[in-house]
Design an enzyme around this catalytic site. Structure first.
Site, PDB file in Angstrom:
ATOM      1  N   HIS A 449       0.843  -1.252   0.015  1.00 52.35           N
ATOM      2  CA  HIS A 449      -0.197   0.196  -0.112  1.00 52.35           C
ATOM      3  C   HIS A 449       0.809   1.505   0.011  1.00 52.35           C
ATOM      4  O   HIS A 449       0.590   2.075   0.754  1.00 52.35           O
ATOM      5  CB  HIS A 449      -0.792  -0.034   1.204  1.00 52.35           C
ATOM      6  CG  HIS A 449      -1.689  -1.325   1.186  1.00 52.35           C
ATOM      7  ND1 HIS A 449      -2.194  -1.443   2.399  1.00 52.35           N
ATOM      8  CD2 HIS A 449      -2.295  -1.834   0.500  1.00 52.35           C
ATOM      9  CE1 HIS A 449      -3.165  -2.700   2.414  1.00 52.35           C
ATOM     10  NE2 HIS A 449      -2.973  -3.081   1.245  1.00 52.35           N
ATOM     11  N   PRO A 450       1.788   1.569  -0.854  1.00 50.77           N
ATOM     12  CA  PRO A 450       2.761   2.368  -0.812  1.00 50.77           C
ATOM     13  C   PRO A 450       1.749   3.928  -1.253  1.00 50.77           C
ATOM     14  O   PRO A 450       0.860   3.800  -2.184  1.00 50.77           O
ATOM     15  CB  PRO A 450       3.832   2.420  -1.725  1.00 50.77           C
ATOM     16  CG  PRO A 450       3.414   1.111  -2.614  1.00 50.77           C
ATOM     17  CD  PRO A 450       2.390   0.469  -1.950  1.00 50.77           C
TER      18      PRO A 450
END
Length: 511
Positions: A449-450
């Site tokens: 989930h960057p």
């Protein structure tokens, strides 16, 4: 080639914008994707998602060694295919808690990014299996399925263990409450993954004469003319060309969008100088504010009887909790647990054969550590520097330790006694804070989930304004996970779709 709108990146946000903006037949839209159409049949099989990373449709990024995770280098898969990372992810559909979006509204100085203002966009994207309601979309492009009896029996026991611990029960994760346990809502239809491209780029949309989907194009840099982006310099099969557009929209993701800006001379002057790129526009925070969710993989238990194989996608239920009081139903969660039938462990540990073990994942929903990314040189082939600064803050380390403690509490609840033989990882001998911290450092893996590298905001340091326009250029917008100023509680895919739907809705009356 010249278009009214050029969208760079055929992933989740790009698929939404290509479909929505081309609804106006007078608007010529191009969608540029570095990869090709998906042809690997494993992409469509939900249980295969952990095993398709690293194939030729994965950008296969890596972080620099992380001091907070025992000096380890973390693989960061990102989709290089029409559909982008929605062809690689675990298909869990979680919007986040309403309080998550209060932080967005505060950062941008507008209620447009609050949960209530985003709710129509969430609903517009979704087709929930239970039908539409005030909170759930019923006729959107993306199927969101809440499974029932398909949930693995060990996962059902894990959810019951949470209830025995006092954790609230949720119908699903996509209401106004998030603390509690529920099966994961999944972007699956008829047993098959549905990517954002599957949902939005249907045959009817692809047939529009004003929409061109250009695959296999590598975007090297933006072509800048004064205070405008005139187009993008690309290569197709090694041959260079320019794709021109009246409006340019970056949808290359939290990694791809800031790297493209930097290669184009847009970013921090010193970062650009080190990479051998002339600064065309100083926007110092491009690539900064990088953060991501980590999961501990994990608290592993040997099972006393065979664990049936998953009928879904291995990790079938997330449990969001208040770290101080897991029985508290309100407020945004601090920690998250998950149950994997796989089982799942980080690369620090020997793989564990499926069928006789299961894993309780554990993580922090709102990490405070912030890192950065930067180009390693002027060319697309130059390896980027990606430093998410995992576990840099005391908050993250202490909260992670608490998440692990709660995983053990749930793992020892009576509902799981019929499954648990003994604890394999970290093992019953690991008890002190120092021992637990050392285990977490080896167990932590990305939750994929960057976010945050082109953050939106009302302040002068923000990379894009509240309307997602890049500071300093009249016709360039960024619409993807990179604009998220602070990460929501859960998987970010649903939020990315809502961002794109919101941006597209603002074009309704535009030529």
């Amino acid at each position: 080639m010249r278009f009214d709108v050029v969208i760079i990146g055929g992933g989740s946000a790009g698929s939404v914008l290509a479909a929505r903006l081309s609804e106006n037949p007078d608007r010529r839209v191009a969608l540029i994707e570095a990869g090709l159409e998906p042809t690997d049949p494993d992409i469509a099989q939900p249980s295969m998602w952990p095993f398709i990373q690293g194939r030729d449709y994965d950008w296969a990024y890596e972080t620099v060694p992380q001091g907070g995770t025992a000096g380890r280098v973390h693989a960061w898969p990102r989709g290089r295919v029409v559909g982008g990372s929605s062809c690689l992810h675990a298909m869990a559909h979680v919007r986040g808690h309403p309080d998550d979006f209060e932080a967005w509204a505060e950062a941008t100085g507008t209620r447009n990014w609050s949960y209530d203002r985003l709710l129509p966009a969430f609903r517009r994207s979704e087709r929930f299996s239970g039908g539409g309601s005030e909170l759930h979309g019923g006729d959107g492009p993306l199927p969101v399925w809440l499974p029932g009896e398909e949930v693995n029996p060990v996962v059902r026991a894990y959810m019951e263990a949470g209830l025995q611990r006092g954790v609230p029960s949720l119908g699903d994760h996509n209401g106004r409450r998030l603390n509690g346990t529920a099966p994961n809502a999944l972007t699956i239809r008829d047993g098959r993954r549905v990517s954002a491209a599957d949902a939005y780029l249907t045959a009817a949309v692809r047939a529009r004469p004003n929409l061109a989907i250009l695959t296999g194009l590598l975007v090297h840099r933006l072509v800048l003319e004064g205070d405008r982006a005139a187009g993008v310099a690309v290569t197709r099969a090694g041959v260079g060309e320019i794709v021109s557009g009246g409006e340019i929209v970056l949808c290359a993701g939290a990694i791809g969008s800031p790297l493209l800006l930097q290669r184009s001379g847009i970013g921090d002057p010193e970062t650009l100088r080190r990479a051998g790129v002339a600064c065309r526009l100083a926007v110092p925070e491009v690539g900064r504010n990088l953060h991501d969710h980590l999961l501990g993989a994990g608290n592993v238990y040997r099972s006393s009887r065979p664990v049936p194989p998953t009928r879904l996608q291995h990790s079938e239920s997330l449990m969001y909790l208040n770290a101080a009081d897991v029985t508290r139903p309100d407020g945004a969660p601090d920690i998250v647990l998950g149950c994997v039938t796989g089982p799942s462990v980080s690369e620090s540990f020997a793989p564990i054969a499926p069928g006789f073990a299961y894993t309780l994942l554990f993580g922090v929903t709102h990490p405070t550590s912030r890192g950065f990314l930067a180009i390693g040189g002027p060319e697309l082939s130059d390896r980027p520097l990606i430093d998410p600064a995992y576990m840099r803050t005391e908050h993250d380390r202490l909260t992670f330790r608490r998440a692990f403690e709660v995983a053990r509490e749930v793992g020892s609840a009576p509902a799981l006694e019929g499954w648990k033989a003994d604890e394999l990882l970290p093992g019953p001998g690991v008890r002190t804070a120092a021992e637990i911290d050392a285990f977490i450092a080896k167990a932590a893996i990305t939750h994929h989930h960057p976010v945050g590298t082109c953050r939106m905001g009302a302040d002068t340091g923000a990379v894009v304004d509240p309307g997602l326009k890049l500071s300093g250029l009249d016709n360039l917008s960024v619409v993807d996970a990179s604009v998220i100023p602070t990460i929501p509680s859960g998987p970010v895919h649903a939020a990315v779709l809502a961002i794109a739907e919101t941006f597209a809705a603002g074009w309704t009356d535009r030529p």
